[in-house]
Design a protein around this motif. Structure first.
Motif, short mmCIF file in Angstrom:
data_model
loop_
_atom_site.label_atom_id
_atom_site.label_comp_id
_atom_site.label_asym_id
_atom_site.label_seq_id
_atom_site.Cartn_x
_atom_site.Cartn_y
_atom_site.Cartn_z
N UNK A 36 0.84 -1.19 0.00
CA UNK A 36 0.00 0.00 0.00
C UNK A 36 0.87 1.25 0.00
N UNK A 37 0.43 2.27 -0.68
CA UNK A 37 1.16 3.54 -0.66
C UNK A 37 1.13 4.17 0.73
N UNK A 38 0.20 3.76 1.57
CA UNK A 38 0.13 4.28 2.93
C UNK A 38 1.32 3.86 3.78
N UNK A 39 2.08 2.86 3.32
CA UNK A 39 3.27 2.43 4.05
C UNK A 39 4.41 3.44 3.92
N UNK A 40 4.32 4.33 2.96
CA UNK A 40 5.38 5.31 2.73
C UNK A 40 5.27 6.43 3.75
N UNK A 41 6.34 6.63 4.50
CA UNK A 41 6.33 7.60 5.59
C UNK A 41 6.17 9.03 5.05
N UNK A 42 5.47 9.84 5.83
CA UNK A 42 5.33 11.24 5.47
C UNK A 42 6.58 12.05 5.82
N UNK A 43 7.47 11.44 6.60
CA UNK A 43 8.76 12.06 6.92
C UNK A 43 9.86 11.11 6.49
N UNK A 44 10.72 11.56 5.59
CA UNK A 44 11.82 10.75 5.08
C UNK A 44 13.13 11.44 5.44
N UNK A 45 13.88 10.85 6.37
CA UNK A 45 15.10 11.47 6.89
C UNK A 45 14.76 12.88 7.36
N UNK A 46 15.37 13.90 6.74
CA UNK A 46 15.10 15.29 7.15
C UNK A 46 14.03 15.94 6.28
N UNK A 47 13.35 15.15 5.46
CA UNK A 47 12.34 15.69 4.56
C UNK A 47 10.95 15.52 5.16
N UNK A 48 10.25 16.61 5.28
CA UNK A 48 8.88 16.60 5.77
C UNK A 48 7.96 16.85 4.58
N UNK A 49 6.85 16.11 4.53
CA UNK A 49 6.01 16.20 3.34
C UNK A 49 4.65 16.82 3.62
N UNK A 50 4.04 17.25 2.53
CA UNK A 50 2.65 17.67 2.55
C UNK A 50 2.02 17.20 1.25
N UNK A 51 0.73 16.87 1.27
CA UNK A 51 0.09 16.39 0.03
C UNK A 51 -0.07 17.53 -0.97
N UNK A 52 -0.08 17.18 -2.25
CA UNK A 52 -0.34 18.18 -3.28
C UNK A 52 -1.84 18.47 -3.32
N UNK A 53 -2.20 19.38 -4.21
CA UNK A 53 -3.59 19.82 -4.28
C UNK A 53 -4.42 19.05 -5.30
N UNK A 54 -3.94 17.88 -5.73
CA UNK A 54 -4.72 17.08 -6.66
C UNK A 54 -6.05 16.67 -6.02
N UNK A 55 -7.07 16.58 -6.83
CA UNK A 55 -8.35 16.09 -6.35
C UNK A 55 -8.28 14.58 -6.13
N UNK A 56 -9.16 14.08 -5.29
CA UNK A 56 -9.12 12.67 -4.91
C UNK A 56 -9.27 11.74 -6.10
N UNK A 57 -10.03 12.17 -7.12
CA UNK A 57 -10.28 11.30 -8.27
C UNK A 57 -9.21 11.43 -9.36
N UNK A 58 -8.23 12.31 -9.18
CA UNK A 58 -7.24 12.56 -10.23
C UNK A 58 -6.44 11.30 -10.58
N UNK A 59 -5.99 10.58 -9.57
CA UNK A 59 -5.18 9.38 -9.83
C UNK A 59 -5.93 8.32 -10.60
N UNK A 60 -7.20 8.15 -10.28
CA UNK A 60 -8.00 7.16 -11.00
C UNK A 60 -8.28 7.63 -12.42
N UNK A 61 -8.60 8.90 -12.59
CA UNK A 61 -8.91 9.42 -13.92
C UNK A 61 -7.68 9.40 -14.84
N UNK A 62 -6.51 9.67 -14.29
CA UNK A 62 -5.30 9.80 -15.10
C UNK A 62 -4.60 8.48 -15.35
#
Length: 211
Positions: A36-62
């Protein structure tokens, strides 16, 4: 008239021909794994993440993705890497020029391939624009194996996929802007994020395999 022996042969051939239709059209059989992509940590070493502004259906549509994330990872120096990870049973949607959607308008071109990461020996496709101030890289995973040539993979697996439940392919894609000239990919922030994301994603598989 058709003899009984010939009739039986015809029936067998018809039934064999119907197997792919039954599996994929009527039953829509798919392989479900523990990844699952949920296994990927939101913090990688010194990198802190935030989600992009894509809509929820973008991945399925694209990409016909049933499971996907897209995040921007930023380190303490303010350097950012955008990471997309998506899973789809429609392999071509993932491997056929993913940059056209994920790096729209950046005019990226394929500049080569590297075998990256001592742990996984990942075949990574490299892209850049003419100035090379923008780079992108991606890797493909199918059935716990990294895909070196997507087209060959599709041809080799197409017959098997006709008579077995479909298995998903996973795309890992990173993009980094404002690159210094003559940067080696292995020395970039994008390489760090890509390798760590893949490691996180596969952690569940590694644990499961040792049970």
């Amino acid at each position: 008239m058709i003899s009984t022996r010939q009739a039986l042969s015809v029936i067998v051939i018809i039934l064999l021909a119907l197997i792919p239709t039954i599996i994929h059209s009527y039953l829509d059989l798919k392989t479900v794994d523990t990844l699952s992509t949920n296994h990927i940590s939101q913090v990688i070493d010194s990198y802190v993440s935030k989600p992009t502004q894509r809509k929820a259906e973008w991945g399925e549509d694209t990409f016909a993705c049933y499971d996907w994330i897209e995040r921007i990872y930023t380190n303490q120096q303010g350097k950012s890497v955008r990471l997309f990870v998506g899973r789809s049973y429609d392999h071509k949607r993932l491997y056929h020029h993913p940059d056209l959607a994920l790096s729209y308008g950046k005019d990226l071109r394929m500049i080569g391939e590297v075998k990256y990461s001592e742990q996984f020996n990942i075949p990574v496709k490299l892209l850049a624009n003419d100035t090379k101030f923008v780079i992108a890289a991606y890797a493909l995973l199918y059935d716990k194996q990294f895909v070196e040539n997507a087209i060959s993979h599709q041809l080799m697996s197409s017959i098997v996929q006709l008579i077995t439940p479909r298995k998903p392919m996973t795309l890992f894609y990173v993009e980094q802007e404002n690159m210094p000239e003559k940067s080696r990919f292995s020395e970039t922030e994008a390489a760090v994020v890509l390798e760590k994301a893949i490691k996180d994603f596969l952690t569940e598989t590694t644990q499961t395999d040792h049970l």
